[in-house]
Design a protein around this motif. Structure first.
Motif, mmCIF file in Angstrom:
data_model
loop_
_atom_site.group_PDB
_atom_site.id
_atom_site.type_symbol
_atom_site.label_atom_id
_atom_site.label_comp_id
_atom_site.label_asym_id
_atom_site.label_seq_id
_atom_site.Cartn_x
_atom_site.Cartn_y
_atom_site.Cartn_z
ATOM 1 N N THR A 23 20.358 6.861 25.150
ATOM 2 C CA THR A 23 19.423 5.769 23.871
ATOM 3 C C THR A 23 18.419 4.904 24.863
ATOM 4 N N GLU A 24 18.353 3.702 24.381
ATOM 5 C CA GLU A 24 17.297 3.200 24.809
ATOM 6 C C GLU A 24 18.106 2.386 26.039
ATOM 7 N N ASP A 25 18.732 1.523 25.337
ATOM 8 C CA ASP A 25 20.028 0.711 27.148
ATOM 9 C C ASP A 25 20.337 1.450 28.103
ATOM 10 N N MET A 26 19.857 2.727 27.840
ATOM 11 C CA MET A 26 20.263 3.477 28.954
ATOM 12 C C MET A 26 19.106 3.833 30.064
ATOM 13 N N GLY A 27 17.942 3.225 29.889
ATOM 14 C CA GLY A 27 17.151 2.987 30.958
ATOM 15 C C GLY A 27 17.233 3.280 31.715
ATOM 16 N N ALA A 28 18.565 2.182 32.606
ATOM 17 C CA ALA A 28 18.982 2.247 33.981
ATOM 18 C C ALA A 28 18.740 3.843 34.969
ATOM 19 N N PHE A 29 19.421 4.312 34.034
ATOM 20 C CA PHE A 29 20.009 6.038 34.382
ATOM 21 C C PHE A 29 18.409 6.918 34.950
ATOM 22 N N GLY A 30 17.844 6.045 34.298
ATOM 23 C CA GLY A 30 16.389 7.085 34.185
ATOM 24 C C GLY A 30 16.652 7.971 33.786
ATOM 25 N N ARG A 31 16.068 9.185 33.513
ATOM 26 C CA ARG A 31 16.192 10.509 32.541
ATOM 27 C C ARG A 31 17.327 10.874 32.197
ATOM 28 N N LEU A 32 17.227 11.291 31.555
ATOM 29 C CA LEU A 32 18.568 11.436 30.814
ATOM 30 C C LEU A 32 18.339 12.464 29.523
ATOM 31 N N ASP A 33 18.446 13.863 29.997
ATOM 32 C CA ASP A 33 18.648 14.867 29.568
ATOM 33 C C ASP A 33 19.243 15.643 28.686
ATOM 34 N N TYR A 34 18.973 16.237 27.308
ATOM 35 C CA TYR A 34 20.264 17.902 26.852
ATOM 36 C C TYR A 34 19.847 19.484 26.786
ATOM 37 N N ALA A 35 20.481 19.522 26.753
ATOM 38 C CA ALA A 35 20.139 21.420 26.115
ATOM 39 C C ALA A 35 21.215 21.798 25.296
ATOM 40 N N TYR A 36 21.051 23.248 24.979
ATOM 41 C CA TYR A 36 21.673 23.487 24.259
ATOM 42 C C TYR A 36 22.364 25.290 24.517
ATOM 43 N N HIS A 37 23.288 25.623 24.312
ATOM 44 C CA HIS A 37 23.729 26.765 24.447
ATOM 45 C C HIS A 37 24.110 27.154 23.206
ATOM 46 N N LEU A 38 23.213 28.468 22.970
ATOM 47 C CA LEU A 38 23.766 28.849 20.744
ATOM 48 C C LEU A 38 23.598 30.755 21.434
ATOM 49 N N LYS A 39 24.631 30.962 20.398
ATOM 50 C CA LYS A 39 24.723 32.242 20.650
ATOM 51 C C LYS A 39 23.540 33.072 18.982
ATOM 52 N N GLY A 40 22.768 34.251 20.039
ATOM 53 C CA GLY A 40 21.078 34.288 20.061
ATOM 54 C C GLY A 40 21.055 35.302 18.340
ATOM 55 N N GLN A 41 21.964 35.918 18.055
ATOM 56 C CA GLN A 41 21.628 36.619 16.430
ATOM 57 C C GLN A 41 21.225 35.467 15.780
ATOM 58 N N PRO A 42 22.463 34.303 15.338
ATOM 59 C CA PRO A 42 22.032 33.219 14.280
ATOM 60 C C PRO A 42 20.997 32.992 14.656
ATOM 61 N N TYR A 43 20.861 32.602 15.789
ATOM 62 C CA TYR A 43 19.657 31.759 15.455
ATOM 63 C C TYR A 43 18.477 32.308 15.698
ATOM 64 N N VAL A 44 18.174 33.652 15.639
ATOM 65 C CA VAL A 44 17.247 34.479 15.468
ATOM 66 C C VAL A 44 17.162 34.263 13.733
ATOM 67 N N GLN A 45 18.409 34.461 12.952
ATOM 68 C CA GLN A 45 17.948 34.467 11.726
ATOM 69 C C GLN A 45 18.462 32.876 10.893
ATOM 70 N N LEU A 46 18.482 31.787 11.585
ATOM 71 C CA LEU A 46 17.365 30.342 12.162
ATOM 72 C C LEU A 46 15.906 30.594 11.635
ATOM 73 N N LEU A 47 15.530 30.660 13.107
ATOM 74 C CA LEU A 47 13.791 30.738 13.228
ATOM 75 C C LEU A 47 12.769 31.745 12.207
ATOM 76 N N LYS A 48 14.380 33.106 12.075
ATOM 77 C CA LYS A 48 13.524 33.366 10.790
ATOM 78 C C LYS A 48 13.287 32.823 9.032
ATOM 79 N N ALA A 49 14.611 32.549 8.881
ATOM 80 C CA ALA A 49 14.147 31.571 7.464
ATOM 81 C C ALA A 49 13.248 30.985 7.451
ATOM 82 N N GLN A 50 13.220 29.752 8.280
ATOM 83 C CA GLN A 50 12.308 28.599 8.670
ATOM 84 C C GLN A 50 10.798 29.320 8.694
#
Length: 507
Positions: free
Chosen positions: A148-175
């Protein structure tokens, strides 16, 4: 000049499978769909298996937002989890270290944090750099948060994902299909090329169908059916810098407490990767078939995972390297058709994303696109080499006694770009960044300090701040990190409230 060269690009054919094909379709339709461009996927049989899990870098979260993919929907559909970084175990004969997706510390009197930390370490401070990272602290305590914005004192704060491959493809294809992307199944095919320009004009399937287009995207994976097999673009191997040439993939039971990070364990004979999702743990063991058989690799994985394995292990070759050109004529390779990376540092999805971003920026008006191709090839070469250098540093700097997998790596010659980074860091604690860098300075700092490198000196501007003032800042930020983390939800609880895929399900 042939008619092909004069006409505009009206139709793009994406030849490929799995994430590369369908992320490409979504990116191009989102960016260019309003121009009247027709996009068709010639879909090859998928290679992803139920046990395949994918780990991303933080940049994918913003890319998904641009594509209109809702984060909670994504995690529910893929039984996914969040990632605040990677934990490295048994590397450099030191305690485990953490690569957080975010910054360390914060500025002191508008000066960078790193010189103050180096100065304090030389004076006897026994606090690792990662302890000054909010993302590392949260991950190691099983917590998760959306910055959140009030965490600006900590500089860059990021996150990523872990995903199951097959359903990720199904979601992308449907979209993509909802966006109007067309699809045709394809298995065996021949390539037709213009006799004068050498451009691809179409694909002829085994049943006689012809798929024509103006621009062709090779998203076929390591086979590189268009750029490599069809156009004969050579593959530049990086095997001399990466000791693993095979990957064993197997699924295991779900971890009792779902961590918000993946883990890489350095073993004497290879690297074991653990990628947790909501209802299973994906395991990848990277090894060299000169050192062990596939059965021995499975036994090593079973002994070291500490989890109940499923009977779904498969082995795949790992030819690390890149195509010497990613864009030739009217054919552009993306994903593993352009470059194949070691699983360490979870870069494969990002390499695909990088290729798509540059392609959209340079998307040609006509199939005759020599200038765009030259710029794209230069950008992709630099991007891939920057990724290569970061990954190579793990193998160059690692120290494990009597370990055949790692034995020759510390003595190997490395590219000048990486050698300069290492030497400058050892001298001054600084990290030079080149064009098309994928990893930020904080990522390099986590890597270098995690492997036990300690700079001989620091930027003397840190001496302008009284030591007692710097000490108070250190104490304050450690206290604030502790208090902030204590208020966070546990990762399991956050997932259950926002993005549960029914965690009672089993694989």
């Amino acid at each position: 000049m042939s008619g092909l060269d004069m006409k505009q690009v009206r139709k793009v054919v994406i030849v490929g499978r799995d994430v590369a094909a369908w992320l490409s379709a979504n990116a191009l339709s989102r960016a260019l769909g309003g121009t009247g461009l027709k996009i068709e996927v010639a879909e090859l049989p998928g290679l992803l298996r139920p046990q395949d899990t994918l780990a991303s870098l933080p940049q994918l979260e913003n890319f998904h937002r641009l594509l209109g993919i809702d984060e909670h929907t994504l995690l529910k559909a893929t039984a996914g989890s969040y990632s605040l970084g990677q934990s490295f175990v048994n590397f450099s004969s030191t305690a485990p270290f953490f690569h957080p997706y975010g910054s360390h510390g914060g500025s002191i009197n508008r000066l960078p944090f790193m010189p103050f930390w180096i100065k304090a370490r030389q004076a006897g401070l026994n606090v690792a750099l990662e302890e000054f990272s909010l993302t590392a602290a949260a991950a190691k305590q099983g917590r998760f948060f959306i910055p959140t914005e009030d965490m600006g004192a900590f500089g860059r704060l990021d996150y990523a994902y872990h995903l199951k491959g097959q359903p990720y493809v199904q979601l992308l294809k449907a979209q993509a299909l909802r966006r109007g992307v067309e699809v045709q199944p394809l298995r065996l095919f021949d390539i037709r090329r213009d006799a004068e320009t050498g451009h691809i004009t179409g694909l002829v399937s085994g049943d006689g169908r012809e798929i024509v287009g103006d621009l062709f995207i090779d998203a076929s994976g390591p086979e590189s059916r268009l750029l490599g097999e069809g156009l004969g673009v050579a593959f530049e191997s990086w095997a001399q810098w990466f000791p693993g040439n095979r990957t064993l993939t197997v699924s295991a039971e779900r971890l009792r407490n779902l961590p918000a990070y993946s883990q890489v364990r350095a073993l004497a004979s290879g690297c074991l990767h653990l990628i947790p999702v909501q209802n299973m743990t994906g395991l990848q063991y990277v090894y060299n078939d000169a050192d062990m058989t596939d059965q021995e690799a499975l036994e090593v994985t079973a002994r070291n995972a500490g989890l109940r394995l499923q009977a779904d292990a498969v082995v795949s070759p790992l030819p690390v390297g890149r195509r010497q050109q990613a864009w030739v004529g009217n054919c552009i390779a993306v994903g593993e058709a352009a470059g194949i990376f070691d699983p360490i540092d979870a870069v494969s999805l990002h390499a695909l994303q990088t290729g798509l971003v540059h392609l959209i920026d340079l998307f040609p008006v006509t199939p005759e696109s020599r200038l765009e191709a030259e710029a794209y090839n230069a950008q992709m070469q630099q991007s891939f080499e920057r990724i290569r250098d970061y990954q190579m540093a793990h193998y160059k700097l690692n120290r494990i006694d009597n370990a055949p997998f790692w034995a020759h790596m510390s003595a190997m010659d490395i590219p000048d770009t990486l050698a300069y980074k290492i030497e400058l860091f050892k001298a001054r604690g600084m990290v030079p960044l080149y064009e098309e860098e994928v990893f930020a300075a904080d990522d390099w700092l986590a890597l270098f300090t995690g492997h036990g490198l300690m700079p001989r000196s620091y930027d003397p501007t840190a001496d302008m701040t009284p030591e007692d003032e710097a000490v108070r800042y250190f104490q304050t930020i450690l206290a604030v990190i502790k208090q902030t983390v204590e208020k966070m939800d546990r990762h399991d609880a956050f997932i259950a409230r926002h993005a549960s895929a029914d965690m009672a399900k089993t694989i």
